[in-house]
Design a protein around this motif. Structure first.
Motif, PDB file in Angstrom:
ATOM      1  N   TRP A 272       0.831  -1.206   0.000  1.00 47.18           N
ATOM      2  CA  TRP A 272       0.000   0.000   0.000  1.00 47.18           C
ATOM      3  C   TRP A 272       0.863   1.252   0.000  1.00 47.18           C
ATOM      4  CZ3 TRP A 272      -3.378  -2.239   4.502  1.00 47.18           C
ATOM      5  CH2 TRP A 272      -4.264  -3.183   3.964  1.00 47.18           C
ATOM      6  N   GLY A 273       1.943   1.240   0.757  1.00 47.44           N
ATOM      7  CA  GLY A 273       2.813   2.407   0.792  1.00 47.44           C
ATOM      8  C   GLY A 273       3.439   2.705  -0.547  1.00 47.44           C
ATOM      9  N   GLY A 274       3.875   1.654  -1.258  1.00 44.92           N
ATOM     10  CA  GLY A 274       4.444   1.853  -2.584  1.00 44.92           C
ATOM     11  C   GLY A 274       3.423   2.390  -3.569  1.00 44.92           C
ATOM     12  N   ASP A 275       2.187   1.885  -3.519  1.00 43.81           N
ATOM     13  CA  ASP A 275       1.139   2.381  -4.413  1.00 43.81           C
ATOM     14  C   ASP A 275       0.771   3.824  -4.083  1.00 43.81           C
ATOM     15  OD1 ASP A 275       1.143  -0.039  -5.642  1.00 43.81           O
ATOM     16  OD2 ASP A 275      -0.731  -0.761  -4.767  1.00 43.81           O
ATOM     17  N   ILE A 276       0.772   4.175  -2.803  1.00 49.78           N
ATOM     18  CA  ILE A 276       0.504   5.567  -2.416  1.00 49.78           C
ATOM     19  C   ILE A 276       1.587   6.479  -2.962  1.00 49.78           C
ATOM     20  CG2 ILE A 276       0.368   7.145  -0.441  1.00 49.78           C
ATOM     21  CD1 ILE A 276      -0.943   4.870   1.126  1.00 49.78           C
ATOM     22  N   SER A 277       2.835   6.029  -2.909  1.00 51.60           N
ATOM     23  CA  SER A 277       3.944   6.837  -3.428  1.00 51.60           C
ATOM     24  C   SER A 277       3.799   7.077  -4.919  1.00 51.60           C
ATOM     25  CB  SER A 277       5.275   6.132  -3.136  1.00 51.60           C
ATOM     26  OG  SER A 277       6.360   6.857  -3.686  1.00 51.60           O
ATOM     27  N   LYS A 278       3.422   6.044  -5.663  1.00 48.63           N
ATOM     28  CA  LYS A 278       3.264   6.195  -7.117  1.00 48.63           C
ATOM     29  C   LYS A 278       2.043   7.038  -7.463  1.00 48.63           C
ATOM     30  CE  LYS A 278       5.483   1.778  -8.263  1.00 48.63           C
ATOM     31  NZ  LYS A 278       5.822   1.392  -6.879  1.00 48.63           N
ATOM     32  N   ALA A 279       1.041   7.043  -6.583  1.00 49.86           N
ATOM     33  CA  ALA A 279      -0.198   7.768  -6.883  1.00 49.86           C
ATOM     34  C   ALA A 279      -0.096   9.256  -6.594  1.00 49.86           C
ATOM     35  CB  ALA A 279      -1.353   7.179  -6.077  1.00 49.86           C
ATOM     36  N   THR A 280       0.920   9.687  -5.849  1.00 52.76           N
ATOM     37  CA  THR A 280       1.008  11.110  -5.496  1.00 52.76           C
ATOM     38  C   THR A 280       1.193  12.003  -6.723  1.00 52.76           C
ATOM     39  OG1 THR A 280       3.372  10.760  -5.051  1.00 52.76           O
ATOM     40  CG2 THR A 280       1.874  10.703  -3.172  1.00 52.76           C
ATOM     41  N   GLN A 281       1.790  11.469  -7.776  1.00 51.44           N
ATOM     42  CA  GLN A 281       1.998  12.294  -8.967  1.00 51.44           C
ATOM     43  C   GLN A 281       0.708  12.502  -9.764  1.00 51.44           C
ATOM     44  OE1 GLN A 281       4.604  10.218 -11.749  1.00 51.44           O
ATOM     45  NE2 GLN A 281       4.053   8.251 -10.810  1.00 51.44           N
ATOM     46  N   ASP A 282      -0.316  11.725  -9.459  1.00 55.36           N
ATOM     47  CA  ASP A 282      -1.592  11.854 -10.166  1.00 55.36           C
ATOM     48  C   ASP A 282      -2.711  12.324  -9.259  1.00 55.36           C
ATOM     49  OD1 ASP A 282      -0.406  10.783 -12.521  1.00 55.36           O
ATOM     50  OD2 ASP A 282      -0.638   8.765 -11.689  1.00 55.36           O
ATOM     51  N   ILE A 283      -2.378  12.782  -8.062  1.00 54.63           N
ATOM     52  CA  ILE A 283      -3.412  13.096  -7.083  1.00 54.63           C
ATOM     53  C   ILE A 283      -4.290  14.261  -7.524  1.00 54.63           C
ATOM     54  CG2 ILE A 283      -1.872  14.605  -5.750  1.00 54.63           C
ATOM     55  CD1 ILE A 283      -3.338  13.692  -3.246  1.00 54.63           C
ATOM     56  N   ARG A 284      -3.742  15.179  -8.290  1.00 56.60           N
ATOM     57  CA  ARG A 284      -4.524  16.355  -8.674  1.00 56.60           C
ATOM     58  C   ARG A 284      -5.625  15.990  -9.671  1.00 56.60           C
ATOM     59  NH1 ARG A 284      -3.492  21.760  -8.263  1.00 56.60           N
ATOM     60  NH2 ARG A 284      -1.372  21.296  -7.542  1.00 56.60           N
ATOM     61  N   ASN A 285      -5.297  15.192 -10.660  1.00 54.52           N
ATOM     62  CA  ASN A 285      -6.264  14.861 -11.698  1.00 54.52           C
ATOM     63  C   ASN A 285      -6.980  13.534 -11.463  1.00 54.52           C
ATOM     64  OD1 ASN A 285      -5.561  17.199 -13.196  1.00 54.52           O
ATOM     65  ND2 ASN A 285      -3.775  16.122 -14.020  1.00 54.52           N
ATOM     66  N   ASN A 286      -6.324  12.628 -10.733  1.00 47.21           N
ATOM     67  CA  ASN A 286      -6.906  11.301 -10.505  1.00 47.21           C
ATOM     68  C   ASN A 286      -6.753  10.921  -9.039  1.00 47.21           C
ATOM     69  OD1 ASN A 286      -7.388  10.340 -13.484  1.00 47.21           O
ATOM     70  ND2 ASN A 286      -5.293  11.145 -13.439  1.00 47.21           N
ATOM     71  N   PRO A 287      -7.513  11.539  -8.172  1.00 42.50           N
ATOM     72  CA  PRO A 287      -7.350  11.257  -6.739  1.00 42.50           C
ATOM     73  C   PRO A 287      -7.718   9.830  -6.352  1.00 42.50           C
ATOM     74  CG  PRO A 287      -9.300  12.614  -7.126  1.00 42.50           C
ATOM     75  CD  PRO A 287      -8.567  12.546  -8.423  1.00 42.50           C
ATOM     76  N   HIS A 288      -8.475   9.123  -7.216  1.00 43.87           N
ATOM     77  CA  HIS A 288      -8.872   7.765  -6.864  1.00 43.87           C
ATOM     78  C   HIS A 288      -7.674   6.828  -6.788  1.00 43.87           C
ATOM     79  CE1 HIS A 288      -8.751   7.583 -11.295  1.00 43.87           C
ATOM     80  NE2 HIS A 288      -8.451   6.297 -11.132  1.00 43.87           N
ATOM     81  N   THR A 289      -6.596   7.121  -7.516  1.00 40.01           N
ATOM     82  CA  THR A 289      -5.409   6.267  -7.460  1.00 40.01           C
ATOM     83  C   THR A 289      -4.744   6.305  -6.088  1.00 40.01           C
ATOM     84  OG1 THR A 289      -4.027   8.078  -8.294  1.00 40.01           O
ATOM     85  CG2 THR A 289      -4.984   6.575  -9.922  1.00 40.01           C
ATOM     86  N   LEU A 290      -4.955   7.393  -5.359  1.00 36.02           N
ATOM     87  CA  LEU A 290      -4.409   7.521  -4.013  1.00 36.02           C
ATOM     88  C   LEU A 290      -5.432   7.158  -2.946  1.00 36.02           C
ATOM     89  CD1 LEU A 290      -2.215   8.553  -2.002  1.00 36.02           C
ATOM     90  CD2 LEU A 290      -3.212  10.829  -2.275  1.00 36.02           C
ATOM     91  N   PHE A 291      -6.691   7.431  -3.231  1.00 37.34           N
ATOM     92  CA  PHE A 291      -7.718   7.285  -2.202  1.00 37.34           C
ATOM     93  C   PHE A 291      -7.867   5.839  -1.729  1.00 37.34           C
ATOM     94  CE2 PHE A 291     -12.181   6.320  -1.208  1.00 37.34           C
ATOM     95  CZ  PHE A 291     -12.355   7.133  -0.101  1.00 37.34           C
TER      96      PHE A 291
END
Length: 320
Positions: A272-291
């Motif tokens: 989960w931590g690794g996926d959260i790290s990769k999702a931070t670059q898309d948080i503005r346009n695709n927050p579901h990747t981090l949520f």
């Protein structure tokens, strides 16, 4: 003149009947129940605590997901298909399907990765908790019971480890390994996390070893091993269980934090931590990747903290 023999016989029969009736009344009276132990009282209180019921239900589901992820998804979490547009929003109408949570930048199913990431997080949390409880409990028992040289040695050793920041020390240790498997991460976290359990066990043993039943057992000739195992350990274990239960969530967060920083599990491992790290670059346009991975991490940690609070209320007489 009355027959004294018959009168005496009648009196004896009446007395015998009275004894039978009295005996029946005594046998009909329910025997007083045996006093419940601390564990029985705690279990009774836990079953009546809604906080415990909710936490136990969540943890049970998480353990089932960790043990049998194939029951919840048939999609390979490492399968990347660039045809799966990560900009496409999650399809909430497809429950337990690959596109339920959408896709990440590499076209991998976020739902599948959340499911399979549960195994590593739960394994690390439970493994570290077991290791620190066994080792830290043993060190605390030795320091508290024997005192003197052993107490001074173990206390100074714990002071040294307490001076090392937990996450910083774990980063330094894990940076020395190129292949950071689950076992390596567990060992690094346990190497730095045993001190709290040691302090708690030491204090509980010092309080318990002066109790009357321990003094009586020692006076009757009981050996050190028997006193430790039969008398001190069962009565000093309650605070250790509380601390260990609450700390389990902390270790899961520590693993996710290290994976987020790139110093936890290897890149090919699902975390989960690794996926959260990769999702931070898309948080503005695709927050579901981090949520979704962050939400699963929060629910897991919250469940174990709730469990720890419920256990603390059940085992601590002051909170009853």
């Amino acid at each position: 003149m009355p027959d004294l023999t018959k009168t005496s016989t009648t009196d004896e029969k009446a007395a015998a009947q009275d004894e039978v009736v009295a005996g029946a009344a005594v046998s009909a009276t329910p025997a007083p129940g045996k006093p419940r132990s601390l564990g029985a009282d705690a279990w009774r209180d836990l079953r009546r605590n809604p906080l415990f019921v909710i936490a136990a239900a969540l943890i049970t589901v998480l353990i089932v997901v960790a043990l049998f992820p194939g029951l919840f998804t048939s999609v390979d979490p490492k399968s990347a298909d660039l045809a799966n547009d990560f900009l496409k929003k999650p399809n909430y109408g497809h429950l337990f399907q690959a596109d339920w949570f959408g896709y990440d930048r590499q076209g991998r199913s976020i739902y599948s990765r959340v499911v399979y990431g549960t195994r590593n997080s739960i394994t690390v949390g439970l493994g570290v908790t077991i290791l620190v409880t066994l080792f830290g409990g043993l060190m605390g028992m030795l320091a508290g019971y024997f005192g003197g040289f052993w107490d001074s040695l173990i206390s100074r050793l714990t002071d040294v480890f307490f001076g090392i920041p937990f996450l910083l020390g774990a980063m330094v240790v894990l940076n020395a390994f190129t292949n950071r498997t689950v076992w390596v991460v567990m060992g690094a976290l346990a190497f730095l996390g045993w001190t709290q359990i040691t302090r708690v066990m030491r204090g509980a043993v010092i309080t318990t070893k002066h109790a009357d039943y321990v003094v009586a057992a020692r006076a009757l000739g009981a050996g050190t091993k028997r006193i430790l195992v039969r008398h001190i350990l069962p009565n000093a274990l309650a605070p250790v269980i509380v601390v260990a239960t609450i700390s389990l969530g902390t270790y899961i967060v520590a693993e996710s934090t290290l994976s987020y920083l790139g110093l936890g599990l290897a890149d090919d491992a699902i975390s989960w931590g690794g996926d959260i790290s990769k999702a931070t670059q898309d948080i503005r346009n695709n927050p579901h990747t981090l949520f979704f991975p962050a939400g699963m991490l929060s629910i897991t940690v919250l469940a174990f903290i709730m469990m720890g609070d419920a256990v603390r209320e059940a085992l601590d007489p002051k909170l009853r």
